[in-house]
Design a protein around this motif. Structure first.
Motif, PDB file in Angstrom:
ATOM      1  N   GLN A 141     117.457  53.812  22.930  1.00  0.00           N
ATOM      2  CA  GLN A 141     117.450  54.429  21.595  1.00  0.00           C
ATOM      3  C   GLN A 141     116.227  55.296  21.382  1.00  0.00           C
ATOM      4  N   ALA A 142     115.059  54.761  21.755  1.00  0.00           N
ATOM      5  CA  ALA A 142     113.818  55.521  21.551  1.00  0.00           C
ATOM      6  C   ALA A 142     113.829  56.792  22.397  1.00  0.00           C
ATOM      7  N   THR A 143     114.279  56.679  23.638  1.00  0.00           N
ATOM      8  CA  THR A 143     114.282  57.831  24.549  1.00  0.00           C
ATOM      9  C   THR A 143     115.215  58.922  24.023  1.00  0.00           C
ATOM     10  N   ILE A 144     116.423  58.523  23.655  1.00  0.00           N
ATOM     11  CA  ILE A 144     117.392  59.519  23.178  1.00  0.00           C
ATOM     12  C   ILE A 144     116.940  60.128  21.852  1.00  0.00           C
ATOM     13  N   SER A 145     116.451  59.284  20.967  1.00  0.00           N
ATOM     14  CA  SER A 145     115.996  59.787  19.673  1.00  0.00           C
ATOM     15  C   SER A 145     114.834  60.767  19.855  1.00  0.00           C
ATOM     16  N   TRP A 146     113.902  60.434  20.731  1.00  0.00           N
ATOM     17  CA  TRP A 146     112.741  61.319  20.950  1.00  0.00           C
ATOM     18  C   TRP A 146     113.201  62.655  21.533  1.00  0.00           C
ATOM     19  N   LEU A 147     114.067  62.609  22.531  1.00  0.00           N
ATOM     20  CA  LEU A 147     114.514  63.851  23.178  1.00  0.00           C
ATOM     21  C   LEU A 147     115.305  64.726  22.203  1.00  0.00           C
ATOM     22  N   LEU A 148     116.224  64.132  21.457  1.00  0.00           N
ATOM     23  CA  LEU A 148     117.015  64.925  20.503  1.00  0.00           C
ATOM     24  C   LEU A 148     116.101  65.556  19.454  1.00  0.00           C
ATOM     25  N   SER A 149     115.109  64.794  19.009  1.00  0.00           N
ATOM     26  CA  SER A 149     114.204  65.310  17.975  1.00  0.00           C
ATOM     27  C   SER A 149     113.349  66.452  18.501  1.00  0.00           C
ATOM     28  N   GLU A 150     112.918  66.351  19.749  1.00  0.00           N
ATOM     29  CA  GLU A 150     112.135  67.432  20.339  1.00  0.00           C
ATOM     30  C   GLU A 150     112.947  68.715  20.396  1.00  0.00           C
TER      31      GLU A 150
ATOM     32  N   GLU B  57     106.050  46.203  23.922  1.00  0.00           N
ATOM     33  CA  GLU B  57     105.225  46.711  25.022  1.00  0.00           C
ATOM     34  C   GLU B  57     106.117  47.145  26.199  1.00  0.00           C
ATOM     35  N   ALA B  58     107.098  46.297  26.510  1.00  0.00           N
ATOM     36  CA  ALA B  58     108.016  46.630  27.614  1.00  0.00           C
ATOM     37  C   ALA B  58     108.784  47.910  27.291  1.00  0.00           C
ATOM     38  N   VAL B  59     109.174  48.050  26.027  1.00  0.00           N
ATOM     39  CA  VAL B  59     109.945  49.235  25.623  1.00  0.00           C
ATOM     40  C   VAL B  59     109.084  50.494  25.758  1.00  0.00           C
ATOM     41  N   VAL B  60     107.842  50.420  25.288  1.00  0.00           N
ATOM     42  CA  VAL B  60     106.958  51.598  25.367  1.00  0.00           C
ATOM     43  C   VAL B  60     106.800  52.027  26.828  1.00  0.00           C
ATOM     44  N   ASN B  61     106.612  51.063  27.717  1.00  0.00           N
ATOM     45  CA  ASN B  61     106.465  51.399  29.145  1.00  0.00           C
ATOM     46  C   ASN B  61     107.728  52.041  29.697  1.00  0.00           C
ATOM     47  N   THR B  62     108.861  51.432  29.380  1.00  0.00           N
ATOM     48  CA  THR B  62     110.126  51.958  29.919  1.00  0.00           C
ATOM     49  C   THR B  62     110.415  53.354  29.378  1.00  0.00           C
ATOM     50  N   VAL B  63     110.135  53.558  28.096  1.00  0.00           N
ATOM     51  CA  VAL B  63     110.385  54.882  27.485  1.00  0.00           C
ATOM     52  C   VAL B  63     109.527  55.939  28.179  1.00  0.00           C
ATOM     53  N   ASN B  64     108.251  55.612  28.393  1.00  0.00           N
ATOM     54  CA  ASN B  64     107.372  56.600  29.049  1.00  0.00           C
ATOM     55  C   ASN B  64     107.806  56.887  30.484  1.00  0.00           C
ATOM     56  N   GLU B  65     108.227  55.838  31.171  1.00  0.00           N
ATOM     57  CA  GLU B  65     108.719  56.006  32.541  1.00  0.00           C
ATOM     58  C   GLU B  65     109.927  56.964  32.547  1.00  0.00           C
ATOM     59  N   SER B  66     110.819  56.782  31.588  1.00  0.00           N
ATOM     60  CA  SER B  66     112.032  57.607  31.543  1.00  0.00           C
ATOM     61  C   SER B  66     111.729  59.030  31.138  1.00  0.00           C
ATOM     62  N   LEU B  67     110.904  59.168  30.091  1.00  0.00           N
ATOM     63  CA  LEU B  67     110.625  60.519  29.610  1.00  0.00           C
ATOM     64  C   LEU B  67     109.882  61.335  30.658  1.00  0.00           C
ATOM     65  N   ALA B  68     109.113  60.672  31.492  1.00  0.00           N
ATOM     66  CA  ALA B  68     108.400  61.396  32.553  1.00  0.00           C
ATOM     67  C   ALA B  68     109.392  62.064  33.503  1.00  0.00           C
ATOM     68  N   LEU B  69     110.599  61.471  33.602  1.00  0.00           N
ATOM     69  CA  LEU B  69     111.611  62.032  34.510  1.00  0.00           C
ATOM     70  C   LEU B  69     112.553  63.017  33.808  1.00  0.00           C
ATOM     71  N   ALA B  70     112.378  63.187  32.486  1.00  0.00           N
ATOM     72  CA  ALA B  70     113.328  64.026  31.733  1.00  0.00           C
ATOM     73  C   ALA B  70     113.351  65.458  32.254  1.00  0.00           C
ATOM     74  N   SER B  71     112.217  65.929  32.745  1.00  0.00           N
ATOM     75  CA  SER B  71     112.160  67.324  33.225  1.00  0.00           C
ATOM     76  C   SER B  71     113.091  67.536  34.425  1.00  0.00           C
ATOM     77  N   LYS B  72     113.359  66.455  35.155  1.00  0.00           N
ATOM     78  CA  LYS B  72     114.293  66.565  36.290  1.00  0.00           C
ATOM     79  C   LYS B  72     115.696  66.907  35.801  1.00  0.00           C
ATOM     80  N   TYR B  73     115.974  66.583  34.559  1.00  0.00           N
ATOM     81  CA  TYR B  73     117.295  66.842  33.988  1.00  0.00           C
ATOM     82  C   TYR B  73     117.263  68.099  33.107  1.00  0.00           C
TER      83      TYR B  73
END
Ligand SMILES: Nc1ncnc2c1ncn2[C@@H]1O[C@H](COP(=O)(O)OS(=O)(=O)O)[C@@H](OP(=O)(O)O)[C@H]1O
Ligand SMILES: [Mg+2]
Ligand SMILES: [Mg+2]
Ligand SMILES: [Mg+2]
Length: 437
Positions: free
Chosen positions: A112-121, A149-165
């Motif tokens: 949810q956080a990843t998708i919400s952040w990307l759509l908002s950007e 804490e686990a969510v923040v880590n996972t979100v950052n890990e995923s968003l770091a790869l967003a540029s690949k997409y």
């Protein structure tokens, strides 16, 4: 509909769902690597149920409780909590389930956080409104600090790869408050006006914790109508015979030649724009290994089978979620001969859209209200692939009434074509009065 209306929204939605699926795959790999896998045994003696609390307008899952020897129907209210999402596992699996559900909750919020952040950007914070299954209250509690804490880590890990997409990764890692802010944007309650996204971050909770089928579902609704839908199915490969595999098969298959670039990897993303008459499939690609986007897409079509004797019925795995004996009666009266294919999550809609099955039916218990995020993306994909989806009275599903499919007549019937659909609607009329529903 104008040729290119919602073209950008669809393009972005497909990419963010790819990012979310990659996230899910990483979390599920960690989950499975720790032997946190549940079997598919449906007849086990222990009832497991998520415990939810009513917060504002919705019921939240906040944990689990194990009750030996009673059925989900006899679950009781406890300290203001209500039982939600019941399922069945063996007593030996309780501890595993408990660990798994933590992974699952972390995955829900991370998606949810990843998708919400990307759509908002991309579309601007002020333009993004999301109706989603999980809400901010659960994760804002003091006792959820570890989860956050686990969510923040996972979100950052995923968003770091967003540029690949082909999406913009953040310049610096997100902090807790930014992640919470992104989750808090998922507070829309839908309705008949305006534009909002509808997101089920992980659909098929039990499928996910069992290492089986689950889906990420994202749709866009404008003025009460679904205008596009994207379904990410991380464990539904282009090879259809894997649809009903279990974890052990999955391990074997993962090492076999089936997972090759030709076969298309172990998952897929399906998408469609309402009114386009087209639905598309892309293979999931490993972002870390991906050299360039765009991923290729191929059109999908529903099955052309309209002879009931050759048709396959797809339905929920859990008896608590759909009445298997009622659907078996309908199937028999229409003349189906094959065993039903029981699959977790909105992958059932994907199976119809891809032509792997001809009928999907869900008849929940009286009183259960279907949520829009469990159907919006799947319905548009099936319809654009040539199928028909209605309630049991033959009416289209109404997504304009808020978070629930208000006014749904008894159940949902999705078919690959009108011939089968009419037969099933007729069968419901013929057998409803004698059913116990
Ligand atoms: N009691 C009851 N009756 C009907 N439906 C229910 C019920 N409880 C839950 N749900 C919703 O069903 C979603 C999962 O549906 P599935 O088809 O995947 O179910 S199953 O696991 O295959 O049995 C599931 O979605 P997720 O929570 O995203 O997994 C729920 O929204
Ligand atoms: Mg769901
Ligand atoms: Mg869900
Ligand atoms: Mg749920």
């Amino acid at each position: 509909m104008e040729e290119d209306k919602y073209a950008k929204e669809l393009e972005v939605a497909v990419r963010v769902v790819h990012v979310a699926c990659a996230l899910c795959e990483r979390v599920q790999e960690r989950l499975l690597a720790n032997d946190n896998v549940l079997s598919k045994d449906d007849d086990s003696p222990v009832t497991v149920a998520g415990v939810g609390v009513h917060s504002n307008h919705r019921v939240r899952n906040i944990g689990i409780v194990f009750v030996s020897g009673i059925t989900p129907e006899s679950c009781f209210c406890h300290c203001g909590n209500v039982m939600n999402d019941p399922g069945w596992i063996k007593s030996s699996e309780i501890e595993i389930f408990s660990r798994s559900i933590q992974f699952k909750m972390s995955e829900d919020f991370s998606v949810q956080a990843t998708i919400s952040w990307l759509l908002s950007e991309i579309f601007g914070v002020q333009n993004v409104s999301i109706v989603a299954e999980e809400d901010i209250e659960t994760i804002s509690k003091d006792e959820s600090a570890g989860l956050l804490e686990a969510v923040v880590n996972t979100v950052n890990e995923s968003l770091a790869l967003a540029s690949k997409y082909g999406l913009q990764s953040p310049e610096t890692t997100l902090g807790t408050s930014e992640v919470l802010e992104a989750i808090s944007r998922c507070n829309s309650t839908g309705g008949p006006r305006g534009r909002y996204w509808v997101l089920d971050p992980v659909d098929g909770t039990l499928g996910f914790v069992r290492g089986d089928q689950y889906a990420v579902a994202l749709a866009l609704i404008e003025d009460g109508k679904v205008v596009l839908g994207v379904l990410g199915c991380p464990n539904y490969p282009v090879k259809t015979e894997w649809l009903n595999y279990d974890y052990q098969d999955h391990q074997a298959a993962a090492q076999s030649s089936l997972v090759t670039p030709d076969a298309g990897g172990k998952g897929c993303v399906l998408y469609a724009r309402t009114g386009s008459g087209e639905a598309w499939l892309q293979s999931l690609v490993d972002g870390e290994k991906m050299l360039e986007w765009p991923n290729r897409a191929r059109p999908i079509r529903v099955s052309s089978i309209d002879d009931p004797a050759l048709a396959t019925l797809c339905e929920p795995v859990e008896r608590a979620n759909s009445n298997h004996s009622f659907t078996a009666g309908l199937a028999q009266s229409v003349g189906l001969r094959k065993q039903p294919l029981r699959v977790h999550s909105m992958v059932k809609y994907a199976a119809i859209a891809r032509g792997d099955a001809e009928i999907f039916m869900k008849f929940a218990k009286c009183g259960y209200k279907e949520k829009i995020w469990d159907h919006a993306a799947g319905v548009v994909i099936v319809e654009e692939a040539g199928g028909v989806v209605t309630d049991a009275g033959g009416r289209p599903l109404d997504f304009s009434k808020g978070m629930y499919l208000e006014g749904l007549d008894r159940g949902i019937i999705a078919c690959s074509g009108v011939t089968l659909h009419e037969k099933f609607i007729g069968a419901v009329y013929a057998s409803w009065d004698s059913s116990n529903l």
